[in-house]
Design an enzyme around this catalytic site. Structure first.
Site, mmCIF file in Angstrom:
data_model
loop_
_atom_site.group_PDB
_atom_site.id
_atom_site.type_symbol
_atom_site.label_atom_id
_atom_site.label_comp_id
_atom_site.label_asym_id
_atom_site.label_seq_id
_atom_site.Cartn_x
_atom_site.Cartn_y
_atom_site.Cartn_z
ATOM 1 N N ASP A 246 0.878 -1.165 0.000
ATOM 2 C CA ASP A 246 0.000 0.000 0.000
ATOM 3 C C ASP A 246 0.920 1.221 0.000
ATOM 4 O OD1 ASP A 246 -2.082 1.764 0.043
ATOM 5 O OD2 ASP A 246 -3.143 0.839 1.718
HETATM 6 C C1 BGC Z 1 -5.011 3.305 -0.031
HETATM 7 C C2 BGC Z 1 -5.029 2.285 -1.156
HETATM 8 C C3 BGC Z 1 -4.802 2.989 -2.470
HETATM 9 C C4 BGC Z 1 -3.492 3.760 -2.403
HETATM 10 C C5 BGC Z 1 -3.167 4.514 -3.672
HETATM 11 C C6 BGC Z 1 -3.791 4.203 -0.066
HETATM 12 O O1 BGC Z 1 -3.928 5.261 0.826
HETATM 13 O O2 BGC Z 1 -5.076 2.641 1.211
HETATM 14 O O3 BGC Z 1 -6.238 1.591 -1.161
HETATM 15 O O4 BGC Z 1 -4.821 2.064 -3.519
HETATM 16 O O5 BGC Z 1 -3.564 4.709 -1.348
HETATM 17 O O6 BGC Z 1 -3.996 5.613 -3.835
#
Ligand code: BGC
Length: 793
Positions: free
Chosen positions: A226
Site C-alpha cells: 500500500d
Molecule cells: C489506499 C489504497 C490505495 C493507495 C493509492 C492508499 O492510501 O489505502 O487503497 O490504492 O492509497 O492511492
C-alpha cells in the site's frame, strides 16, 4: 525478454520501488516499460498532473460505478464480472496496467470509515464477488490488485496498529476471502496492507507474503505495498515484499545493495522480486488502446448495477410508486447526491444524474424541499417546516437521508452509527405529516434507524455511483427491481456489534476478542435481533421455493454436496431472488457460530418462470482451522444445511452426516464466543496477551500525532499540513480526511512523499532530536563513513 539475473544489482534494486507515485520503474535501454497503476475499486482515478493517495488532486474522467458496498448487495457474480470488464476496458483506454482493487477487508465493525469500499462482513461472499470482479478486469488484459492484505479492518491508526487475532479467526475469516480470490481468480498482483498482524508488519511478514500467500495458496503474481506501507526495505524484500509503492526516490536502494553485499540479504530475493516486476511489465498493456471510454454504455451499466444493489428493506405496498401521483421529493441529497466515498477511491465521473433531475425527466409532478443543509449536522427548523408542508400536500413523500461525506471516508472511522440529527428529525417530521412516506438511504455502511417502523417503505440505495440518481428513480417507479440483499448486518444498536468494545482499540493495538463472531455470526449465535439482518432484501414480485434436495445425505470430509431447488416467480413482474445456504454444525466438536454462509445463487426470473438452481457447497464449508495441526479439519457427524432468504429467515433444512473427520475438540477447547476476559483471550491466542508496542523512543514509524507533544513534532506537523494544502471551499469530509491522514502519517513518509528531498539521515536526525538526544542527532549529519565508525550511544 529481459531476465532480472542479466541486470546489474543496482538496476534490480531500482525495480523494487516505484518510478514515481503511479508507475513502476522502466528500463528503456532494454525495452522494459513502466506500468501505470491506478485506483480504485469502482472506477479509475488516473491523475494526469498531481499525484496523491487520498483523492485530493483531480483525475481524468472515468465511469464511477457503484462502490463495493452497493455492488456486493447484488450478490451477483455475473454483474461484478461485467462491471470488472467495463473497468478493464476503461483501464485499457487510459493506459492503466493494474487496477488497485477490489477492496476485500471484512466489515468487522460498521464504523470502519472505508466500509463503502469493502464488499461484505462475510468471507465467502467477499471472496466470490471479488473473484468475479478480478476475472472481469483481468479478462481485458489488465491486472487487478486485491487489497489490503490483511486484517486492515479500520482506518484509525492504520499505519501503526497491530491487529491481534487468533489463528483460527485469521484463517476462517480474514484470510479466507483472500485465499479464495488467489486460488480462483489468480490476480496479477496483491496489495500488502499498512497495519501489523500479530506483531508483524504486513509489508514485511514472511509468513503472510510468502508462506501463506505463495507456498500455501500458490500465488504467482507480484506483491506491492500500500502507498507508504513499507517500513523496512531490506526485511521487506527478504519477506517477499516485491514492489514498494510509491517511489521512495532511491532513498533506501543503497541499504538494499549494502545488505546484499554484506551477505545479510540473499541476492536471489532481490532478483526474484525484480523478475516479478519485469513479468508484470511484460504482461501489462504497453499503451492506451486508442479507444474512447464508452461513456453512455458504461453509464447505463452503472445505473443497472446501482438498481441491482439497492436493497428494499421494508415495503407496506407503497412501492413501486403510482406514476400518476404527486411526489414531495425531500432531502438535499436529491440535488447534491452522495454517490461515492472520499479518499483514494474517489472517481471523477463522466456524468452525474441526480434523483431530482431523473424524476422530473419522467414527467412526475414533483415538489422539492431540501429538508436539511448537507454541510450541517443540526436540524434547520425552516427547512424542516418547508419539507413537512410539501409532504402534506403530496400523494407520497420521498425522503433522501443518509451519511454526508464528512461522516465516512478513508482516513478515519465513524464515531457512532447514527445519522446526523437533522436527518432523523426530518424523517420523524415527514412521516408524521404524511404516512405515505418512502425513505431512501444514501450511505456507505449500516446506520441506526430509530424511526424504521414509521415510513411505509425504506429503500437502502447505498452509494450508487454516477448513475445512482437514475437508478433510485428506476426502482421507485418500478422500472427496475430492487435487486439487493444486505451483504452486512444492520444492528439494532451499536452495542449489538460484538467487536464494539474493542474497536478501534488503542493506537498501537487492536484486539479481536470477538474472534469468529463478526456480523451475523454474532447476531444469530447471541440471538440478538438486528434492525435488518444479513441477507435480507424484499422484491417487487413473489417467489415460491420448492423442496430442496441434496446430492448426498452422507458425505466424507473431501466431498462437496449440491443443493438443488426450484425457484418460481409467482408474481406479475420480473424479479431476482437470492437463495442462501448456511451451515449449522451440530457436532459440537468446536465452538462455531450458529450459522455460516456456505453457498448462494442469484436467480432472475420473468413472471411465471421457474428454474432449478444448483448450489455447490464445497468441502471447505464444513471444515474448521485446527491451529495445533495447522490445517483444515472436518468434524464428524451431523450438520444441517439451512436454505434461507436471509441469515434469520430459514425456509428449509437439509440434514447431512459427515462420515469421517474428527470427533474430538483440539486442546484446549474454546468455549466462550467472546473472549472478554484477558485470560480467555490469551487462551484463544495460545500465548500471553502482548503489550502494545511502546510509543517511545520515537522511530521512523512513529506518527505525527505521536510526536506532536514535542516542539520538533509540532514543527513537523505544521510543515506537513503546509505540504497538503486544502482549498477553503473543500467539503468537510475531504478536510477531515486530510487532517487525519496528516496526523496519522508515520515519520518515514517524509522521505517517500518528499520524493527524496528529505533523506533518511535527515529524518533520523530529527528523530534523535525528538527523543531529546541532540548529540546523536548531530552525529547523524556526519558523512556516512564517519557515522558508521562511531558506535551508537
Ligand atoms: C489506499 C489504497 C490505495 C493507495 C493509492 C492508499 O492510501 O489505502 O487503497 O490504492 O492509497 O492511492
Amino acid at each position: 525478454m529481459t531476465r532480472a539475473d542479466d541486470l546489474p544489482l543496482a538496476q534490480q534494486v531500482a525495480l523494487l520501488s516505484g518510478a514515481d507515485f503511479w508507475h513502476t520503474e522502466a528500463i528503456p535501454e532494454v525495452g522494459v516499460p513502466g506500468v501505470l497503476l491506478s485506483d480504485g475499486p469502482h472506477g479509475l482515478r488516473v491523475q494526469a498532473e498531481t499525484a496523491d493517495h487520498i483523492g485530493l488532486g483531480e483525475s481524468l474522467p472515468a465511469t464511477c460505478f457503484p462502490p463495493a458496498v452497493t455492488l456486493a448487495s447484488s450478490w451477483d457474480e455475473a454483474l461484478l464480472a461485467e462491471v470488472g470488464a467495463a473497468i478493464g476496458v476503461e483501464a485499457r483506454a487510459l493506459g492503466v496496467g493494474v487496477v488497485l482493487g477490489p477492496g476485500m477487508n471484512l466489515k468487522r465493525h460498521p464504523r470502519c470509515g472505508r466500509s463503502f469500499e469493502y464488499l461484505s462482513e462475510d468471507p465467502l461472499l467477499t471472496g466470490r464477488l471479488a473473484a468475479a470482479l478480478v476475472a472481469g478486469i483481468q479478462g481485458q488484459g489488465v491486472g487487478a490488485c486485491p487489497k489490503h492484505y490483511a486484517v486492515n479492518n479500520q482506518e484509525a491508526h492504520r499505519h501503526v496498529v497491530d491487529a491481534i487475532v487468533d489463528e483460527r479467526t485469521l484463517r476462517e475469516l480474514y484470510l479466507s476471502a483472500f485465499e479464495h480470490v488467489v486460488r480462483v481468480a489468480r490476480p496479477w498482483t496483491i496489495m500488502a496492507a499498512y497495519n501489523l498482524v500479530n506483531g508483524e508488519r504486513c509489508s514485511s511478514s514472511r509468513r503472510l507474503l510468502t508462506e501463506v500467500l505463495r507456498e500455501e495458496w500458490g500465488f504467482d503474481g507480484l506483491v506491492m505495498s500500500d502507498w507508504g506501507a513499507v517500513a523496512e526495505r531490506v526485511g521487506g524484500i527478504a519477506a517477499g515484499m516485491d514492489l514498494e509503492m510509491p517511489s521512495s526516490a532511491g532513498a533506501y536502494d543503497r541499504d538494499v545493495i549494502d545488505a546484499v553485499q554484506d551477505g545479510r540479504l540473499d541476492p536471489a530475493a532481490v532478483s526474484t522480486s525484480a523478475q516479478r516486476v519485469l513479468d508484470l511489465a511484460a504482461r501489462a498493456p504497453r499503451e492506451p488502446s486508442g479507444r474512447e471510454i464508452p461513456v453512455a454504455a458504461h453509464d447505463a451499466l452503472a445505473r443497472r448495477a446501482a438498481a441491482d444493489g439497492a436493497v428494499l428493506l421494508s415495503n407496506d405496498g407503497l412501492l413501486p410508486l403510482d406514476p400518476d401521483g404527486s411526489v414531495a421529493l425531500i432531502g438535499a441529497f436529491a440535488e447534491h447526491p452522495r454517490y461515492q466515498g472520499a479518499g483514494s477511491s474517489q472517481v471523477n465521473p463522466t456524468r452525474l444524474t441526480t434523483v431530482r433531475d431523473a424524476l422530473v425527466e419522467r414527467g412526475a409532478t414533483v415538489t422539492y424541499a431540501a429538508g436539511y443543509d448537507p454541510r450541517r449536522a443540526e436540524p434547520d427548523q425552516d427547512l424542516i417546516d418547508e419539507a413537512v408542508a410539501a409532504a402534506r400536500d403530496a400523494d407520497v413523500a420521498v425522503v433522501l437521508v443518509g451519511l454526508p461525506g464528512s461522516y465516512e471516508s478513508e482516513g478515519f472511522d465513524r464515531d457512532h452509527l447514527r445519522l446526523p440529527p437533522q436527518h432523523d428529525t426530518l424523517v420523524w417530521a415527514v412521516c408524521a405529516a404524511n404516512p405515505r412516506t418512502v425513505v431512501v438511504l444514501c450511505n456507505g455502511a449500516p446506520v441506526l434507524l430509530p424511526w424504521r417502523e414509521e415510513p411505509m417503505a425504506i429503500l437502502e440505495a447505498y452509494l450508487g455511483g454516477q448513475a445512482g440518481g437514475g437508478a433510485i428513480v428506476d426502482v421507485l417507479l418500478g422500472e427496475a427491481e430492487p435487486g439487493g440483499r444486505l451483504a452486512e448486518t444492520f444492528p439494532a444498536t451499536q452495542a449489538d456489534v460484538a467487536a464494539d468494545p474493542w474497536f478501534p482499540g488503542e493506537p498501537r493495538q487492536v484486539q479481536h476478542r470477538e474472534g469468529l463472531f463478526v456480523g451475523y455470526r454474532h447476531a444469530v449465535t447471541a440471538g440478538s435481533e438486528p434492525a435488518f439482518p444479513f441477507g435480507h432484501g424484499l422484491s417487487y414480485t413473489t417467489f415460491a421455493w420448492g423442496e430442496p434436495s441434496a446430492s448426498a445425505a452422507r458425505i466424507t470430509a473431501d466431498d462437496a454436496v449440491t443443493i438443488s431447488l426450484e425457484v418460481a416467480n409467482t408474481g406479475e413482474r420480473p424479479g431476482s431472488d437470492v437463495v442462501q445456504v448456511y451451515r449449522h454444525d451440530r457436532t459440537g466438536v468446536v465452538l462455531r457460530p450458529r450459522r455460516e454462509l456456505v453457498g448462494f445463487a442469484k436467480v432472475r426470473l420473468a413472471p411465471g418462470e421457474r428454474r432449478t438452481v444448483d448450489i455447490v457447497v464445497p468441502p471447505r464449508a464444513f471444515a474448521f482451522y485446527d491451529v495445533e495441526a495447522r490445517g483444515w479439519r472436518t468434524p464428524a457427524g451431523a450438520h444441517d444445511l439451512e436454505i434461507a432468504r436471509s441469515s434469520t429467515d430459514v425456509v428449509a433444512t437439509v440434514a447431512l452426516e459427515v462420515v469421517d473427520g474428527v470427533t474430538a475438540a483440539p486442546e484446549p477447547p474454546d468455549t466462550e464466543p467472546i473472549a472478554a476476559s484477558d485470560a480467555a483471550f490469551a487462551a484463544r491466542l495460545g500465548r500471553p496477551l502482548p503489550a502494545p508496542r511502546p510509543v517511545r523512543p520515537f522511530t521512523r514509524d512513529s506518527t505525527v500525532a505521536e510526536v506532536q507533544g514535542t516542539t520538533v513534532g509540532r514543527l513537523l506537523a505544521r510543515a506537513l499540513r503546509k505540504a497538503m494544502p486544502v482549498a477553503e471551499d473543500v467539503d468537510e469530509g475531504l478536510r477531515a480526511m486530510v487532517e487525519r491522514s496528516a496526523a496519522e502519517a508515520p515519520l518515514r513518509h517524509f522521505v517517500a512523499f518528499s520524493r527524496g528531498r528529505i533523506r533518511p539521515a535527515l529524518l533520523d536526525t530529527l528523530i534523535e532530536a525528538l527523543n531529546g538526544r541532540p548529540l546523536a542527532a548531530a552525529r547523524n549529519l556526519l558523512p556516512e563513513p564517519l557515522r558508521r565508525a562511531r558506535p551508537r550511544t
